[in-house]
Design a protein around this motif. Structure first.
Motif, short mmCIF file in Angstrom:
data_model
loop_
_atom_site.label_atom_id
_atom_site.label_comp_id
_atom_site.label_asym_id
_atom_site.label_seq_id
_atom_site.Cartn_x
_atom_site.Cartn_y
_atom_site.Cartn_z
N SER A 1 -42.21 35.81 30.83
CA SER A 1 -42.66 34.40 30.81
C SER A 1 -44.17 34.29 30.99
O SER A 1 -44.75 33.24 30.76
N ARG A 2 -44.81 35.37 31.47
CA ARG A 2 -46.26 35.44 31.76
C ARG A 2 -46.65 34.60 32.98
O ARG A 2 -47.85 34.42 33.25
N LEU B 1 -51.92 35.31 31.02
CA LEU B 1 -51.01 34.90 32.09
C LEU B 1 -51.23 33.42 32.42
O LEU B 1 -52.29 32.85 32.13
N LYS B 2 -50.21 32.86 33.03
CA LYS B 2 -50.26 31.46 33.46
C LYS B 2 -50.22 31.49 34.98
O LYS B 2 -49.20 31.84 35.57
N LEU B 3 -51.35 31.17 35.62
CA LEU B 3 -51.41 31.28 37.08
C LEU B 3 -50.71 30.09 37.72
O LEU B 3 -51.20 28.96 37.66
N LEU B 4 -49.57 30.35 38.36
CA LEU B 4 -48.82 29.27 39.01
C LEU B 4 -49.39 28.96 40.38
O LEU B 4 -49.44 27.80 40.79
N ALA B 5 -49.75 30.01 41.12
CA ALA B 5 -50.14 29.80 42.51
C ALA B 5 -51.01 30.93 43.01
O ALA B 5 -50.92 32.06 42.54
N VAL C 1 -41.21 32.52 46.74
CA VAL C 1 -42.20 32.03 45.79
C VAL C 1 -41.85 32.65 44.44
O VAL C 1 -41.96 33.87 44.27
N ALA C 2 -41.39 31.83 43.51
CA ALA C 2 -40.93 32.34 42.22
C ALA C 2 -42.06 32.36 41.20
O ALA C 2 -42.95 31.51 41.22
N PHE C 3 -42.04 33.37 40.33
CA PHE C 3 -42.91 33.40 39.13
C PHE C 3 -42.05 33.97 38.02
O PHE C 3 -41.61 35.11 38.08
N GLY C 4 -41.76 33.15 37.02
CA GLY C 4 -40.82 33.55 35.97
C GLY C 4 -39.49 33.93 36.60
O GLY C 4 -38.99 33.25 37.50
N GLY C 5 -38.95 35.07 36.17
CA GLY C 5 -37.66 35.54 36.70
C GLY C 5 -37.79 36.37 37.96
O GLY C 5 -36.83 36.99 38.40
N ARG C 6 -38.99 36.45 38.54
CA ARG C 6 -39.22 37.28 39.74
C ARG C 6 -39.59 36.38 40.91
O ARG C 6 -39.95 35.22 40.73
N TYR C 7 -39.52 36.94 42.12
CA TYR C 7 -39.98 36.15 43.27
C TYR C 7 -40.49 37.05 44.40
O TYR C 7 -40.18 38.25 44.44
N LEU C 8 -41.27 36.45 45.29
CA LEU C 8 -41.70 37.09 46.54
C LEU C 8 -41.01 36.37 47.68
O LEU C 8 -40.94 35.13 47.68
#
Ligand SMILES: N[C@@H](CCC(=O)N[C@@H](CS)C(=O)NCC(=O)O)C(=O)O
Ligand SMILES: [Fe+2]
Length: 359
Positions: free
Chosen positions: A26-27, A51-55, A101-108
């Motif tokens: 998803s970038r 990339l698309k910086l979400l946070a 904290v999600a980014f695309g299909g991944r999270y922290l």
């Protein structure tokens, strides 16, 4: 699980690491602990990797450098995330233990790891293959506990219960390293961390930490108040100024570039330096009108032939030698310098006018 894009970035001034993580599909991206002075570099990498910086995520309120969170939000609209316990203002998201904290299909996953400061957190990647420990666990060391709300007992418990309890193969990435080390793992820190590993107990650790004898960070009086505002400058004078003489792009390679169409449009005001050899300048690709020929090998010696009060664009065949020319010119004291992206090849491919050359 989507592939992870991962980059470790370094700020030599404060020995700080920032970490860029993205979902390769998803970038969507997050950036942990950006540094104010490196925001332009980080933005270039984000753009080049598409990339698309979400946070931006803080591990804590830093005492030694100002966060780049506010600058990156201004540029990308990224959310500023910091722990609720930090007490910082100006964030869009206040994180608590157990949040994701999600980014695309991944999270922290957010884990509270107080000790260096009250509001320190560690970010653990979804599959527990990596964790970002801030200034809690450092490589064969730990963050200090003698300022902000430092507490050695709290730090010991944080490290043992939240970090060294991860799988032994989990890679640990700290916010700083003062020796140039880049990564460690849970297994090796459990065994070899001289402050926190092996059979070392809580009071052993407290004894160690009470005797570090470190001077306070040089920038603490500037950094802490600025970070409590999430890195928003008090006034515009501290904002990094972008060159205003033409639309330029800063590359992760560290070069200011101008696109052919922008050079054509602003050519009146600009001195164009063609750094190819004379036979190329007069050869099949031709050259740009009024371009001054100074081959790269003699540029340093002949820089005095260039006007100091006009911006300079360096040109070559492909944009490689001229990139080096722009570095040499900056070294010679010219401040308004850019490289023609793609050189004469792209200039011609875009159908822009040339003198000499073959069609
Ligand atoms: N000399 C550095 C000191 C930096 C410093 O104190 N860093 C903190 C993290 S904010 C730390 O925990 N350092 C651990 C250490 O130096 O061992 C400066 O002036 O910035
Ligand atoms: Fe710190």
């Amino acid at each position: 699980m989507p592939m992870l894009v991962f980059r470790q970035l370094f700020d030599p001034q404060s020995s700080t690491y920032s970490y860029l993580l993205a979902d390769g599909r998803s970038r969507e991206a997050v950036l942990i602990d950006p540094v104010f002075e490196q925001a332009r570099r980080d933005a270039a990498l984000i753009a080049e990797l598409e990339l698309k910086l979400l946070a931006t995520l803080e591990t804590h309120v830093h005492a030694d450098h100002v966060t780049g969170a506010w600058l990156l939000k201004r540029q990308f609209g990224s959310a500023i995330a910091v722990s609720k316990a930090s007490g910082a203002d100006g964030a869009d998201r206040y994180l608590e233990h157990g949040n994701r904290v999600a980014f695309g299909g991944r999270y922290l996953e957010v884990r509270a790891t107080p000790g260096h400061t009250h509001g320190c957190v560690t970010y653990v990647l979804d599959d527990e293959s990596m964790a970002f420990t801030g200034d809690c666990l450092l490589i064969r060391g730990s963050g200090r506990t003698d300022f902000q709300q430092g507490d050695a007992r709290e730090m010991y418990r944080s490290v043992r219960s939240q970090i060294l309890s991860l799988p032994p193969s989990c890679l640990l990435y700290p916010a700083h390293d003062y020796r140039g080390l880049t990564v460690t793992s849970v297994g090796e820190e459990r065994r070899y961390n001289p402050r926190l590993g092996g059979e070392i107990g809580e009071s052993d650790f407290v004894g160690y930490m009470s005797n570090l004898g470190l001077p306070h960070p040089k920038l603490i009086d500037i950094a802490v108040p600025a970070n409590m505002r999430s890195g928003q400058p008090k006034n515009d004078t501290t904002l990094p100024a972008d060159p205003g003489w033409a639309p330029l792009t800063f590359t992760f390679a560290g070069i200011w570039e101008i696109q052919p169409a922008a050079l054509e449009e602003h050519a009146e005001r600009i001195q164009i330096v063609d750094v190819r050899e004379a036979d190329e300048y007069n050869g099949s690709l031709g050259h740009i009108r009024d371009a001054k020929l100074i081959p790269l090998g003699s540029l340093a010696a002949r820089a005095g032939e260039l006007a100091r009060d006009r911006p300079i664009v360096a040109v070559c065949r492909s944009g490689a030698r001229s990139a080096q020319a722009s570095v040499l010119l900056q070294r010679a004291g010219f401040t308004e310098v850019a490289n023609l992206a793609g050189g004469m090849l792209r200039w011609r491919a875009e159908g822009l006018p040339v003198e000499g050359g073959r069609a």
